[in-house]
Design an enzyme around this catalytic site. Sequence first.
Site, PDB file in Angstrom:
ATOM      1  N   ASP A 266      24.264  11.637  15.310  1.00  0.00           N
ATOM      2  CA  ASP A 266      23.288  10.990  14.432  1.00  0.00           C
ATOM      3  C   ASP A 266      23.744   9.567  14.067  1.00  0.00           C
ATOM      4  O   ASP A 266      24.788   9.382  13.428  1.00  0.00           O
ATOM      5  CB  ASP A 266      23.147  11.870  13.171  1.00  0.00           C
ATOM      6  CG  ASP A 266      21.931  11.516  12.349  1.00  0.00           C
ATOM      7  OD1 ASP A 266      21.304  10.483  12.618  1.00  0.00           O
ATOM      8  OD2 ASP A 266      21.617  12.290  11.412  1.00  0.00           O
ATOM      9  N   GLY A 309      14.436   7.350  17.744  1.00  0.00           N
ATOM     10  CA  GLY A 309      13.575   6.734  18.751  1.00  0.00           C
ATOM     11  C   GLY A 309      13.844   5.265  19.008  1.00  0.00           C
ATOM     12  O   GLY A 309      13.111   4.629  19.767  1.00  0.00           O
ATOM     13  N   ASP A 330      12.682  11.528  10.415  1.00  0.00           N
ATOM     14  CA  ASP A 330      12.791  12.939  10.029  1.00  0.00           C
ATOM     15  C   ASP A 330      11.402  13.528   9.774  1.00  0.00           C
ATOM     16  O   ASP A 330      10.684  13.087   8.876  1.00  0.00           O
ATOM     17  CB  ASP A 330      13.641  13.060   8.759  1.00  0.00           C
ATOM     18  CG  ASP A 330      15.096  12.714   9.031  1.00  0.00           C
ATOM     19  OD1 ASP A 330      15.368  12.048  10.051  1.00  0.00           O
ATOM     20  OD2 ASP A 330      15.955  13.111   8.231  1.00  0.00           O
TER      21      ASP A 330
HETATM   22  C1  GLA Z   1      19.336  12.416   9.406  1.00  0.00           C
HETATM   23  C2  GLA Z   1      18.771  13.248  10.548  1.00  0.00           C
HETATM   24  C3  GLA Z   1      18.455  14.644  10.048  1.00  0.00           C
HETATM   25  C4  GLA Z   1      19.692  15.280   9.451  1.00  0.00           C
HETATM   26  C5  GLA Z   1      20.279  14.389   8.364  1.00  0.00           C
HETATM   27  C6  GLA Z   1      21.629  14.881   7.897  1.00  0.00           C
HETATM   28  O1  GLA Z   1      18.396  12.176   8.420  1.00  0.00           O
HETATM   29  O2  GLA Z   1      17.634  12.652  11.101  1.00  0.00           O
HETATM   30  O3  GLA Z   1      17.948  15.437  11.114  1.00  0.00           O
HETATM   31  O4  GLA Z   1      20.610  15.510  10.466  1.00  0.00           O
HETATM   32  O5  GLA Z   1      20.458  13.067   8.848  1.00  0.00           O
HETATM   33  O6  GLA Z   1      22.189  14.043   6.946  1.00  0.00           O
END
Ligand code: GLA
Length: 517
Positions: A266, A309, A330
């Site tokens: 991430d 993306g 998200d």
């Molecule tokens: C981001 C990701 C989520 C999740 C959070 C965790 O927002 O997009 O899917 O993994 O971090 O902190």
Amino acid sequence: MNIKIFSRILGLMAVILLNIALLPTFCNAKKLSEGDKNGEILTPAPNLNPRINGPLVYGCRPGHPFLYRIPCQGKRPIAFKIKGLPSELKLDPVTGIISGTVPGKGVYEILINARNSEGKDTRKLKIVAGEQLALTPPMGWNHWYAHYDRITDKMMREAADVMISSGMADVGYQYVNIDDCWMNAEKNSDPLRVGPLRDDKGNVIPNKHFPDMKGLTTYIHTKGLKAGIYTSPGPRTCGGFAGAWQHEDQDANQFANWGFDFLKYDWCSYGELAGENVSLAGFQKPYQQMGKILKSQDRDIVFNLCQYGMGDVWKWGGEVDAHCWRTGGDLGFELDRIFDVALKNAQIGQYNKPGEWNDPDYIQIGWIGNANKMGIPELTPMPANMQYAYMSLWSLLAAPLIYSGDMSKLDAFTLNILCNPEVIAVNQDPLGKCAEVIHRDSVSFIMVKPLSDGSTAVGLFNRGKTTADVSVVWSELKISGDHHVRDLWREKDLGFSVDKFSTAVPPEGVVMIRISK
Ligand code: GLA
């Protein structure tokens, strides 16, 4: 005591006794109705005789550990047998778990046989030993939208238990994935998640809620399931926990040694290092690095990019050895925009193929915690029809099917959405095509996904607040003549048609069919 009074007392006692006897039933009924109030259950209950589900192709890398639990519905005990299993692999005939070492490069066609007291089923599976993993979209569970920064080792183990006991694993769910917050942070409201980020050798330290990572993956593997983990290429994860920056090799080795099979990577605080106006090469850099590292591990690790993306990741995710990539932000913040998100994903559908999947984020139904406040799980307010549409869209898009609700609160309605084997078969089809939108107006749209057996899956969607009549005409599908139509959610044949199929589609809902010659 006269007889009248005596019989009254007897009657009263009988009523009290009856109530006590019925009490647990009422309690259960109440518990169930909390979830079931969602809507009508369309997926027929599985039969008692065996039905083998799961993908028709399975990718793995020669010489690596192999683990596959045959997804199979039906009354247990079921006795499993396999014809043509390479000698490097062995089958546990009771659990249906195949394990061992991936044989040398090649395609191994095996024939699985499942038998119980009620009947039997057989199904072919192609084990493709080569470079590619995730030949069909990954299926599993991720903790994020249920448990956020409350996740513990115990909850992960319980989720694995429920994946088996609920029947989810019997239709193909396989990965049990930890998201953020398993490491230490410098600051956190939970003192058990605060501590040194790394030991004196630089090894990342799990927080006190995760006392035994190896024990956790072993627990998950013993059930024939796979384990996933999460980190960031930046110094901190999005939740403020230790990231992998400058420890990429060490952390990946650690994940492999612990026994993880899936990594979500991430972007988060890496953004601060990358700065503004990031070039394409800048977007790719951390993922390229980790892709190489994971590929050099001696176990199969599915690589899931999470960078929302940026830089049109769908165009290059495969080049950095990733298997799936988030295509947007998200989804927890956009649950009222499921249709728009899906339509946007359909526009980049040409980038979907076996081993490379666009990921519009998790399935959030059942009991989920509000993303805005990282809330405690509550029953989703999403209308029942829309939940059918959600699962249909993700199946037609060939998106990863990762459930992210509270596994301890799965109810019959939610399981009916998650576990329809005919809908899942559309998602897992080996062609790996994403559906195309062939019709769209202000109320309805139609998605079409070609399948490997020559049949076509079609989703007729209605975004309106009232029932809509929607038709799909054979010429739009480039087919003609008599075709058989099957309602996938009801698992019911609807007969033959020579030129089109018309149906009433419920408000904010779907009718999903499979059309075959
Ligand atoms: C981001 C990701 C989520 C999740 C959070 C965790 O927002 O997009 O899917 O993994 O971090 O902190």
